[in-house]
Design a protein around this motif. Structure first.
Motif, PDB file in Angstrom:
ATOM      1  N   PHE A 229       0.945  -1.388  -0.021  1.00  0.00           N
ATOM      2  CA  PHE A 229      -0.130  -0.060   0.149  1.00  0.00           C
ATOM      3  C   PHE A 229       0.912   1.307  -0.116  1.00  0.00           C
ATOM      4  O   PHE A 229       0.425   2.362  -0.616  1.00  0.00           O
ATOM      5  CB  PHE A 229      -0.944   0.132   1.325  1.00  0.00           C
ATOM      6  N   THR A 230       1.982   1.067   0.586  1.00  0.00           N
ATOM      7  CA  THR A 230       2.805   2.299   0.670  1.00  0.00           C
ATOM      8  C   THR A 230       3.698   2.589  -0.450  1.00  0.00           C
ATOM      9  O   THR A 230       3.424   3.841  -1.051  1.00  0.00           O
ATOM     10  CB  THR A 230       4.078   2.052   1.749  1.00  0.00           C
ATOM     11  N   LEU A 231       3.913   1.658  -1.214  1.00  0.00           N
ATOM     12  CA  LEU A 231       4.443   2.018  -2.642  1.00  0.00           C
ATOM     13  C   LEU A 231       3.457   2.296  -3.532  1.00  0.00           C
ATOM     14  O   LEU A 231       3.719   3.145  -4.491  1.00  0.00           O
ATOM     15  CB  LEU A 231       5.144   0.687  -2.945  1.00  0.00           C
ATOM     16  N   VAL A 232       2.192   1.945  -3.485  1.00  0.00           N
ATOM     17  CA  VAL A 232       1.147   2.308  -4.536  1.00  0.00           C
ATOM     18  C   VAL A 232       0.990   3.712  -4.202  1.00  0.00           C
ATOM     19  O   VAL A 232       0.800   4.586  -5.326  1.00  0.00           O
ATOM     20  CB  VAL A 232      -0.128   1.304  -4.075  1.00  0.00           C
ATOM     21  N   THR A 233       0.612   4.252  -2.874  1.00  0.00           N
ATOM     22  CA  THR A 233       0.603   5.622  -2.618  1.00  0.00           C
ATOM     23  C   THR A 233       1.652   6.418  -2.990  1.00  0.00           C
ATOM     24  O   THR A 233       1.376   7.467  -3.445  1.00  0.00           O
ATOM     25  CB  THR A 233       0.529   5.833  -1.009  1.00  0.00           C
ATOM     26  N   ILE A 234       3.141   6.084  -3.075  1.00  0.00           N
ATOM     27  CA  ILE A 234       4.287   6.646  -3.479  1.00  0.00           C
ATOM     28  C   ILE A 234       4.226   7.095  -4.841  1.00  0.00           C
ATOM     29  O   ILE A 234       4.510   7.955  -5.443  1.00  0.00           O
ATOM     30  CB  ILE A 234       5.621   5.992  -3.001  1.00  0.00           C
ATOM     31  N   CYS A 235       3.934   5.940  -5.685  1.00  0.00           N
ATOM     32  CA  CYS A 235       3.912   5.995  -7.091  1.00  0.00           C
ATOM     33  C   CYS A 235       2.655   6.829  -7.582  1.00  0.00           C
ATOM     34  O   CYS A 235       2.783   7.396  -8.713  1.00  0.00           O
ATOM     35  CB  CYS A 235       3.646   4.644  -7.724  1.00  0.00           C
ATOM     36  N   SER A 239       4.364  14.713  -7.523  1.00  0.00           N
ATOM     37  CA  SER A 239       5.563  15.432  -7.148  1.00  0.00           C
ATOM     38  C   SER A 239       6.818  14.551  -6.988  1.00  0.00           C
ATOM     39  O   SER A 239       6.679  13.492  -6.164  1.00  0.00           O
ATOM     40  CB  SER A 239       5.583  16.502  -5.781  1.00  0.00           C
ATOM     41  N   LEU A 240       7.791  14.907  -7.782  1.00  0.00           N
ATOM     42  CA  LEU A 240       8.993  13.814  -7.628  1.00  0.00           C
ATOM     43  C   LEU A 240       9.701  14.406  -6.161  1.00  0.00           C
ATOM     44  O   LEU A 240      10.351  13.429  -5.472  1.00  0.00           O
ATOM     45  CB  LEU A 240      10.137  14.142  -8.656  1.00  0.00           C
ATOM     46  N   GLU A 241       9.531  15.420  -5.721  1.00  0.00           N
ATOM     47  CA  GLU A 241      10.150  15.702  -4.488  1.00  0.00           C
ATOM     48  C   GLU A 241       9.257  15.035  -3.336  1.00  0.00           C
ATOM     49  O   GLU A 241       9.940  14.593  -2.546  1.00  0.00           O
ATOM     50  CB  GLU A 241      10.219  17.309  -4.118  1.00  0.00           C
ATOM     51  N   ALA A 242       8.076  15.004  -3.506  1.00  0.00           N
ATOM     52  CA  ALA A 242       7.283  14.112  -2.487  1.00  0.00           C
ATOM     53  C   ALA A 242       7.511  12.567  -2.718  1.00  0.00           C
ATOM     54  O   ALA A 242       7.787  12.115  -1.592  1.00  0.00           O
ATOM     55  CB  ALA A 242       5.837  14.464  -2.576  1.00  0.00           C
ATOM     56  N   GLN A 243       7.915  11.944  -3.765  1.00  0.00           N
ATOM     57  CA  GLN A 243       8.146  10.806  -3.827  1.00  0.00           C
ATOM     58  C   GLN A 243       9.610  10.568  -3.397  1.00  0.00           C
ATOM     59  O   GLN A 243       9.608   9.380  -2.404  1.00  0.00           O
ATOM     60  CB  GLN A 243       8.271  10.529  -5.213  1.00  0.00           C
ATOM     61  N   ARG A 244      10.548  11.424  -3.386  1.00  0.00           N
ATOM     62  CA  ARG A 244      11.788  11.092  -2.917  1.00  0.00           C
ATOM     63  C   ARG A 244      11.737  11.306  -1.468  1.00  0.00           C
ATOM     64  O   ARG A 244      12.624  10.388  -0.781  1.00  0.00           O
ATOM     65  CB  ARG A 244      12.861  12.178  -3.464  1.00  0.00           C
ATOM     66  N   LYS A 245      10.997  12.208  -0.779  1.00  0.00           N
ATOM     67  CA  LYS A 245      10.878  12.343   0.625  1.00  0.00           C
ATOM     68  C   LYS A 245      10.244  11.002   1.300  1.00  0.00           C
ATOM     69  O   LYS A 245      10.735  10.588   2.290  1.00  0.00           O
ATOM     70  CB  LYS A 245      10.162  13.668   0.972  1.00  0.00           C
ATOM     71  N   ALA A 246       9.315  10.672   0.367  1.00  0.00           N
ATOM     72  CA  ALA A 246       8.543   9.396   1.049  1.00  0.00           C
ATOM     73  C   ALA A 246       9.499   8.073   0.977  1.00  0.00           C
ATOM     74  O   ALA A 246       9.567   7.584   1.960  1.00  0.00           O
ATOM     75  CB  ALA A 246       7.345   8.940   0.223  1.00  0.00           C
ATOM     76  N   PHE A 247      10.126   8.123   0.035  1.00  0.00           N
ATOM     77  CA  PHE A 247      11.236   7.085  -0.243  1.00  0.00           C
ATOM     78  C   PHE A 247      12.399   7.058   0.814  1.00  0.00           C
ATOM     79  O   PHE A 247      12.685   5.800   1.514  1.00  0.00           O
ATOM     80  CB  PHE A 247      11.759   6.736  -1.682  1.00  0.00           C
ATOM     81  N   SER A 248      12.587   8.328   1.095  1.00  0.00           N
ATOM     82  CA  SER A 248      13.820   8.532   2.314  1.00  0.00           C
ATOM     83  C   SER A 248      13.211   8.226   3.630  1.00  0.00           C
ATOM     84  O   SER A 248      13.985   7.474   4.342  1.00  0.00           O
ATOM     85  CB  SER A 248      14.136   9.908   2.285  1.00  0.00           C
TER      86      SER A 248
END
Length: 323
Positions: A229-235, A239-248
Motif C-alpha cells: 500500500f505504501t509503494l502504491v501511494t508513493i507511485c 511531485s518527484l520531491e514528495a516521492q523522494r521524501k517518502a522513499f527516504s
C-alpha cells in the motif's frame, strides 16, 4: 582440543551418561587468530552498546524525537542491546579462555533469551505499519499512532515473544540428552541442540516449524501488505520531491528489514544446514552480533533529525565540560 572442560565431553554410545554441560566449539581453534577475534568482537560489543544506548538517550532527551517512529526505534535499540548482551560476552569468554563449556541451565537460559529477543521481527512489522500510516494517512498519523497504541503494540510483541520462547525452549530441552554434548556453534541454537537429542526429534521439529511459522507468516504478511500500500501511494504522488521524501522515510527501515530477513534466510532456510559449518557460523555472527551494531548506524545515516539532535547533544556536553 578442549583443554579446560575436557572432562565435560561426552562421547557417542554412553547410555549411562547424562548431559549436565554442553561444549560450544566457538569460531576457531587457531591460537594466533584468537587475539584478533577478541579485539574485533570487543570493539563490536562496545560500538553496539554505545550506539544503541546512545540512540535511546538521544530519543529520550530531544523533544523533537518524541514521535511514534522514534519511540519504536528506541524499543528496537533496547532489543538489540539485550540481544547482543546474550551472545557477545559468552563469545568473548570462549575466545579468551580455553574452557568452552556451558551448563545445561545456562544453555536453556541462552536459548530462551535468544528466542525472546529474536522477536524483533514483530517490532519490525509494527514499524512497517507505522511507515504505512505516515505515508498513506499523514493527516491522521498522530491520531492513529497514538502513544497508547504504540505502547500496546510493544507490549504485544513482548507477550508474543514470551508465548513463543517458553514452548520452543521446553520443546528442545524436554528431550533426553546423554551424549554427545558438543555443539558446533558459539551459542545454544535450536537446530544443533535438537541434533544432540537421544530420541526421535520428528515431533520436536514439527512443533518448532509450527511455532516459527506462527510468528513468521503473519509478520512477513503484515510487512508486505504495509509496503504494498505504501509503494502504491508513493507511485501515485505527482511531485518527484514528495516521492523522494517518502522513499527516504522508508529507506532506513527497508535496509534493516533486508539485513534481518536476509541473514535469517541464509542461516535457517537451507537444504542441509550441517553441510557448511564455517559458513553457518559466519552468518550466525552477522545475524546475532553484527546486525545489532548496524541498526543505529542505518537509522542515523542521512537522517537530519538524528544528526541535528546529535550535534545539539554534543554541544551541550561540551558546554558542561567547559563549565
Amino acid at each position: 582440543m578442549y583443554r579446560a572442560g575436557m572432562d565435560d565431553v561426552i562421547k557417542d554410545g554412553d547410555p549411562g551418561a547424562q548431559v549436565t554441560r554442553f561444549i560450544l566449539l566457538g569460531l576457531t581453534d587457531q591460537a594466533d587468530q584468537k587475539q584478533l577475534l577478541f579485539a574485533v568482537f570487543l570493539m563490536i560489543c562496545t560500538v553496539t552498546l554505545v550506539g544503541n544506548l546512545g540512540m535511546i538517550d538521544l530519543i529520550r532527551a530531544r523533544s523533537t524525537l518524541h514521535t511514534p517512529m522514534y519511540f519504536l526505534l528506541s524499543v528496537l535499540s533496547f532489543l538489540d542491546t539485550c540481544n547482543s548482551s546474550v551472545f557477545t560476552p559468552r563469545l568473548l569468554i570462549s575466545i579468551l579462555t580455553t574452557d568452552r563449556s556451558i551448563s545445561f541451565t545456562g544453555c536453556v537460559v541462552q536459548m530462551a533469551s535468544m528466542i525472546l529477543h529474536g522477536t524483533g521481527s514483530l517490532l519490525l512489522a509494527v514499524m512497517a505499519y507505522d511507515r504505512f500510516v505516515a505515508i498513506c494517512h499523514p493527516l491522521l498519523y498522530h491520531a492513529i499512532m497514538s502513544k497508547r497504541l504504540c505502547i500496546q503494540l510493544v507490549m504485544v510483541t513482548y507477550a508474543a515473544g514470551v508465548f513463543v520462547s517458553a514452548p520452543q525452549t521446553r520443546n528442545a530441552f524436554i528431550l533426553p540428552y546423554r551424549g554427545p554434548n558438543v555443539i558446533d556453534r558459539f551459542f545454544c541454537d535450536i537446530p544443533p541442540v535438537l541434533h544432540l537429542a537421544c530420541s526421535d526429534t520428528t515431533v520436536a521439529n514439527v512443533i518448532l516449524l509450527c511455532l516459527s511459522a506462527l510468528v513468521t507468516v503473519p509478520t512477513v504478511s503484515a510487512i508486505l501488505i504495509s509496503y504494498a500500500f505504501t509503494l502504491v501511494t508513493i507511485c501515485r504522488m505527482r511531485s518527484l520531491e514528495a516521492q523522494r521524501k517518502a522513499f527516504s522515510i522508508c529507506a532506513s527501515h527497508l535496509t534493516a528489514l533486508s539485513l534481518f530477513y536476509g541473514s535469517v534466510f541464509f542461516v535457517y532456510v537451507q537444504p542441509n544446514p550441517g553441510s557448511a559449518a564455517a559458513y553457518n557460523k559466519g552468518l550466525s555472527v552477522f545475524h546475532t552480533i553484527v546486525i545489532p551494531m548496524l541498526n543505529p548506524l542505518v537509522y542515523s545515516l542521512r537522517n537530519k533529525d538524528v544528526e541535528a539532535a546529535v550535534q545539539i547533544r554534543v554541544l551541550n556536553f561540551s558546554r558542561k565540560g567547559i563549565c
